[in-house]
Design a protein around this motif. Structure first.
Motif, PDB file in Angstrom:
ATOM      1  N   SER A   1       0.866  -1.188   0.000  1.00  0.00           N
ATOM      2  CA  SER A   1       0.000   0.000   0.000  1.00  0.00           C
ATOM      3  C   SER A   1       0.897   1.230   0.000  1.00  0.00           C
ATOM      4  O   SER A   1       1.747   1.375   0.874  1.00  0.00           O
ATOM      5  N   LEU A   2       0.671   2.085  -0.985  1.00  0.00           N
ATOM      6  CA  LEU A   2       1.573   3.226  -1.203  1.00  0.00           C
ATOM      7  C   LEU A   2       0.779   4.518  -1.080  1.00  0.00           C
ATOM      8  O   LEU A   2      -0.236   4.693  -1.758  1.00  0.00           O
ATOM      9  N   VAL A   3       1.231   5.411  -0.211  1.00  0.00           N
ATOM     10  CA  VAL A   3       0.560   6.712  -0.137  1.00  0.00           C
ATOM     11  C   VAL A   3       1.394   7.722  -0.913  1.00  0.00           C
ATOM     12  O   VAL A   3       2.627   7.719  -0.835  1.00  0.00           O
ATOM     13  N   VAL A   4       0.716   8.542  -1.714  1.00  0.00           N
ATOM     14  CA  VAL A   4       1.427   9.521  -2.530  1.00  0.00           C
ATOM     15  C   VAL A   4       1.249  10.886  -1.863  1.00  0.00           C
ATOM     16  O   VAL A   4       0.130  11.367  -1.708  1.00  0.00           O
ATOM     17  N   LEU A   5       2.365  11.443  -1.429  1.00  0.00           N
ATOM     18  CA  LEU A   5       2.338  12.680  -0.656  1.00  0.00           C
ATOM     19  C   LEU A   5       2.914  13.823  -1.464  1.00  0.00           C
ATOM     20  O   LEU A   5       3.646  13.603  -2.427  1.00  0.00           O
ATOM     21  N   GLY A   6       2.636  15.037  -1.030  1.00  0.00           N
ATOM     22  CA  GLY A   6       3.258  16.193  -1.678  1.00  0.00           C
ATOM     23  C   GLY A   6       2.316  17.368  -1.720  1.00  0.00           C
ATOM     24  O   GLY A   6       1.092  17.214  -1.621  1.00  0.00           O
ATOM     25  N   HIS A   7       2.902  18.528  -1.885  1.00  0.00           N
ATOM     26  CA  HIS A   7       2.142  19.771  -1.927  1.00  0.00           C
ATOM     27  C   HIS A   7       1.189  19.760  -3.124  1.00  0.00           C
ATOM     28  O   HIS A   7       1.442  19.075  -4.116  1.00  0.00           O
TER      29      HIS A   7
ATOM     30  N   VAL B   1      -2.747   2.268  -4.423  1.00  0.00           N
ATOM     31  CA  VAL B   1      -2.372   3.688  -4.282  1.00  0.00           C
ATOM     32  C   VAL B   1      -3.383   4.379  -3.381  1.00  0.00           C
ATOM     33  O   VAL B   1      -4.588   4.298  -3.602  1.00  0.00           O
ATOM     34  N   LEU B   2      -2.882   5.068  -2.355  1.00  0.00           N
ATOM     35  CA  LEU B   2      -3.769   5.810  -1.456  1.00  0.00           C
ATOM     36  C   LEU B   2      -3.562   7.293  -1.708  1.00  0.00           C
ATOM     37  O   LEU B   2      -2.427   7.756  -1.787  1.00  0.00           O
ATOM     38  N   ASP B   3      -4.648   7.999  -1.814  1.00  0.00           N
ATOM     39  CA  ASP B   3      -4.571   9.440  -2.080  1.00  0.00           C
ATOM     40  C   ASP B   3      -4.207  10.222  -0.833  1.00  0.00           C
ATOM     41  O   ASP B   3      -4.726   9.951   0.229  1.00  0.00           O
ATOM     42  N   ALA B   4      -3.374  11.199  -0.976  1.00  0.00           N
ATOM     43  CA  ALA B   4      -3.125  12.132   0.127  1.00  0.00           C
ATOM     44  C   ALA B   4      -3.113  13.525  -0.457  1.00  0.00           C
ATOM     45  O   ALA B   4      -2.064  14.072  -0.738  1.00  0.00           O
ATOM     46  N   PRO B   5      -4.284  14.099  -0.637  1.00  0.00           N
ATOM     47  CA  PRO B   5      -4.353  15.390  -1.309  1.00  0.00           C
ATOM     48  C   PRO B   5      -3.501  16.448  -0.618  1.00  0.00           C
ATOM     49  O   PRO B   5      -3.315  16.400   0.588  1.00  0.00           O
ATOM     50  N   GLY B   6      -3.020  17.383  -1.426  1.00  0.00           N
ATOM     51  CA  GLY B   6      -1.989  18.285  -0.934  1.00  0.00           C
ATOM     52  C   GLY B   6      -2.434  19.483  -0.121  1.00  0.00           C
ATOM     53  O   GLY B   6      -1.650  20.046   0.602  1.00  0.00           O
ATOM     54  N   HIS B   7      -3.671  19.875  -0.228  1.00  0.00           N
ATOM     55  CA  HIS B   7      -4.060  21.099   0.467  1.00  0.00           C
ATOM     56  C   HIS B   7      -4.253  20.857   1.954  1.00  0.00           C
ATOM     57  O   HIS B   7      -4.617  19.774   2.381  1.00  0.00           O
ATOM     58  N   ARG B   8      -4.022  21.902   2.751  1.00  0.00           N
ATOM     59  CA  ARG B   8      -4.051  21.694   4.202  1.00  0.00           C
ATOM     60  C   ARG B   8      -5.405  21.208   4.711  1.00  0.00           C
ATOM     61  O   ARG B   8      -5.483  20.465   5.682  1.00  0.00           O
ATOM     62  N   ASP B   9      -6.486  21.607   4.034  1.00  0.00           N
ATOM     63  CA  ASP B   9      -7.800  21.167   4.492  1.00  0.00           C
ATOM     64  C   ASP B   9      -7.995  19.675   4.299  1.00  0.00           C
ATOM     65  O   ASP B   9      -8.938  19.096   4.805  1.00  0.00           O
ATOM     66  N   PHE B  10      -7.107  19.068   3.522  1.00  0.00           N
ATOM     67  CA  PHE B  10      -7.244  17.644   3.272  1.00  0.00           C
ATOM     68  C   PHE B  10      -6.291  16.818   4.130  1.00  0.00           C
ATOM     69  O   PHE B  10      -6.210  15.616   3.958  1.00  0.00           O
ATOM     70  N   VAL B  11      -5.574  17.477   5.013  1.00  0.00           N
ATOM     71  CA  VAL B  11      -4.609  16.718   5.820  1.00  0.00           C
ATOM     72  C   VAL B  11      -5.270  15.565   6.579  1.00  0.00           C
ATOM     73  O   VAL B  11      -4.714  14.479   6.643  1.00  0.00           O
ATOM     74  N   PRO B  12      -6.497  15.739   7.121  1.00  0.00           N
ATOM     75  CA  PRO B  12      -7.121  14.578   7.770  1.00  0.00           C
ATOM     76  C   PRO B  12      -7.238  13.385   6.822  1.00  0.00           C
ATOM     77  O   PRO B  12      -7.070  12.239   7.242  1.00  0.00           O
ATOM     78  N   ASN B  13      -7.503  13.643   5.547  1.00  0.00           N
ATOM     79  CA  ASN B  13      -7.558  12.533   4.593  1.00  0.00           C
ATOM     80  C   ASN B  13      -6.175  11.922   4.415  1.00  0.00           C
ATOM     81  O   ASN B  13      -6.027  10.719   4.252  1.00  0.00           O
ATOM     82  N   ALA B  14      -5.158  12.778   4.420  1.00  0.00           N
ATOM     83  CA  ALA B  14      -3.789  12.275   4.291  1.00  0.00           C
ATOM     84  C   ALA B  14      -3.458  11.385   5.483  1.00  0.00           C
ATOM     85  O   ALA B  14      -2.785  10.371   5.348  1.00  0.00           O
ATOM     86  N   ILE B  15      -3.976  11.738   6.657  1.00  0.00           N
ATOM     87  CA  ILE B  15      -3.717  10.927   7.853  1.00  0.00           C
ATOM     88  C   ILE B  15      -4.337   9.549   7.666  1.00  0.00           C
ATOM     89  O   ILE B  15      -3.701   8.524   7.890  1.00  0.00           O
TER      90      ILE B  15
END
Ligand code: GDP
Length: 594
Positions: A151-157, A232-246
């Motif tokens: 399982s791969l999370v894709v991170l980044g601004h 692939v797990l999404d980790a959207p870049g905007h700060r409002d989406f950080v909970p999703n990144a978590i």
């Protein structure tokens, strides 16, 4: 930075860890003993309810609209198009609004059929059931012909190039057909010479499929390399989406950090100022990296994109591309190292979703000929596959409640098994409601499966649950070894770049695995040495930025949690306040639970 992971995943060895960080387990100050650890509700218990669900993804129609807006040259709302829109509440907001509603609210999924939790037995008494042993024996390692799962999370601004890179990778690995790319190109109104590419739309299309109710799991896509089957797990870049990144990072084995190599692009994504990086106007690169590490990810590849922009219309020449790549690396490496990703363990590579360079094949552009390292696919192959803790009692956090389906019934659950195994016919307990139900059927991406084991991401059909009786953030668990439903806990945390210190009484949103719930710091038991974990001061008045501390947290609604030493994936917490991550940590004691 004081690091909370035990590094036991083989990526670091223990001795190296001690050299760098000192003993990982701080000496806890003396605690009030609790008879048998059983629940003893204190006067400050704040009512009961289910784990607060994070909202479901907004439809991909919005995603498409955003990409279309980008294609027309309008700046898209930052981060829009994935997860949830700005019009829908974030998981933090939902958790907070639940605080208001909590008075008198009973557990939504509890019903008359909920069975009382059995007397808690030590996990060491658990023996994998014979039918599961047999099923594992029939399916040794992986399903016949399949590859080890990762399982791969894709991170980044935001705008770093994540969607473009992943879309093109999905196409080049054959996960997405050429016809689909042509159709996307046609839908975009592309004339071949358009600035925009269809690649970034590939992932958004999946989101749209989800909103239409097509059964896909929480991962936005899957592809295979020669050695790995990747989710692939999404980790959207905007700060409002950080909970999703978590939530994404909490299910990942490894992370791909996409960094914009364009002049100004990297600087924007990595900026701490003005106002700091942690959700206060700066880039998301730092916060994503810290979260990923503190959520237990120790395998990282950094992919520098957009080097083709340096020369204006195309690559600027080999020397300039290499220079920029090295400059980005030099700036990022000390930060990664401080966050716990040590230099020798991180893979570095340039790649471009737009030009297709260095994704699966070595770069075609002569300007990248200097690069002798891995392609994106090689980097993925080098990651260690999912840990399989099959011998532990079953645990699966519900990452998504899927729409009703003929095959899977009224309330199919999607998620990744944290531990244990299940086959159809197995009984599982739904926590916190306590319902014990039978597994009707198992699927993986719509394909029937006989067995699901720790590390597998599956869709599970459950018999006898009605719509609304299962929520995101619930945990499916072994009926005789249930997951604790926790009201009060002790956590060892490190604070991030916070402006306001944490005090006794500070209100926070507690994120754990894929759940989030409002809570309060009711005690600061000790401030710890960030390097050694030794107690520096007992009962300090506050905890400021970049400090380690032992806190007691009282939750507004019970949350399914475990001690980190028992189940890592269910024993990590992230504390957020006002849309900012304030601290990350691990659960050291369950103080009040049932
Ligand atoms: P995300 O927000 O991180 O998913 O970024 P996107 O994949 O949506 O990309 C943002 C913009 O950068 C889009 O206009 C892409 O076409 C563009 N882009 C992505 N990768 C590259 C690249 O390697 N080179 C160039 N020149 N543009 C790129």
């Amino acid at each position: 930075m004081y690091d909370l992971d035990d590094f036991d995943d083989g990526y670091y060895d223990e001795e190296e860890y001690y050299e760098d960080y000192g003993p990982p387990k701080p000496k806890a100050p003396p605690q009030k003993p609790k008879a048998g650890g059983a629940k003893a509700p204190g006067p400050s218990s704040m009512g009961k309810g289910v784990c607060q669900a994070a909202p479901k993804s907004a439809g991909g129609a919005r995603g498409r609209a955003v990409k279309a807006e980008k294609a027309r040259g309008f700046p898209a709302a930052p981060g829009a198009g994935r997860g949830f829109g700005f019009t829908s509440p974030s998981p933090d907001e939902e958790a907070l609004s639940a605080r208001k509603d909590s008075a008198g609210a009973g557990p939504a999924s509890a019903s008359a059929a909920a069975s009382a939790a059995p007397a808690r037995r030590p996990l060491s008494e658990y023996d994998l059931e014979a039918e599961l042993v047999e099923a594992c024996f029939r399916e040794p390692g992986e399903a016949p012909g399949s590859l080890p799962a990762l399982s791969l999370v894709v991170l980044g601004h935001v705008d770093a190039g994540k969607s473009t890179l992943m879309g093109r990778l999905l196409s080049e690995t054959g996960a997405v057909g050429k016809e689909r790319i042509h159709r996307l190109q046609r839908d975009m109104g592309g004339d071949g010479g358009a600035e925009e590419t269809p690649w970034a739309w590939v992932l958004d299309e999946r989101t749209e499929e989800r909103s239409r109710g097509v059964t896909v799991d929480v991962a936005s896509a899957r592809f295979s390399t020669s050695r790995r089957s990747v989710r692939v797990l999404d980790a959207p870049g905007h700060r409002d989406f950080v909970p999703n990144a978590i939530a994404g990072a909490s299910q990942a084995d490894a992370a791909l950090l996409v960094v914009d190599g364009a002049i100004g692009g990297f600087e924007k994504g990595f900026s701490a100022a003005p106002g700091g990086s942690l959700g206060r106007g700066g880039g998301q690169t730092r916060e994503h990296v810290q979260l990923a590490r503190c959520l237990g990810i120790s395998q990282l590849a950094v992919c520098v994109t957009k080097l083709d922009t340096l020369g204006g219309a195309g690559y600027p020449g080999a020397e300039a591309a290499q220079e920029r790549f090295e400059a980005v690396r030099q700036q990022l490496e000390p930060f990664l190292s401080k966050a716990g990703f040590r230099p020798g363990t991180v893979q570095w590579l340039p790649a471009s979703g737009r030009t297709g360079d260095n994704l699966v094949c070595r770069p075609a552009a002569p300007e990248l000929a200097w690069f002798q390292g891995p392609t994106v696919a090689d980097a993925v192959d080098a990651f260690k596959a999912s840990d399989r803790r099959v011998e532990m009692p079953f645990r699966m956090p519900v990452a998504e409640v899927l729409p009703k389906s003929r095959d899977l019934g009224a309330t199919p659950a999607a998620g990744r098994l944290e531990a244990g195994a299940v086959v159809a016919g197995t009984e599982v307990r739904v926590a916190p409601s306590g319902r014990v139900v039978k597994v009707k059927k198992l699927q993986s991406q719509g394909d029937p499966r006989e067995l699901a084991r720790a590390g597998d991401a599956v869709e599970i059909g459950l018999l006898g649950l009605e719509e609304g009786e299962l929520r995101q953030g619930d945990v499916l668990c072994h009926p005789s070894f249930p997951v604790p439903v926790v009201q009060r806990l002790e956590a060892r945390v490190v604070t991030l770049d916070i402006m306001v210190p944490l005090l006794r009484g500070s209100e926070v949103v507690v994120h754990a695995h894929v759940a989030a719930v409002a809570g309060q710091v009711t005690e600061i038991r000790a401030r710890l040495d960030p390097k050694t974990g030794a107690v520096q001061k007992e009962r300090p008045r506050c905890v400021t930025r970049h400090q380690a501390a032992l806190l007691v947290l009282e939750l507004e609604r019970p949350l399914c949690l475990e001690k980190y030493s028992d189940y890592k994936g269910l024993g990590r917490v992230t504390l957020r306040d006002g849309g900012h991550t304030v601290a990350v940590g691990t659960v050291t004691e369950l103080l009040e639970y049932e």
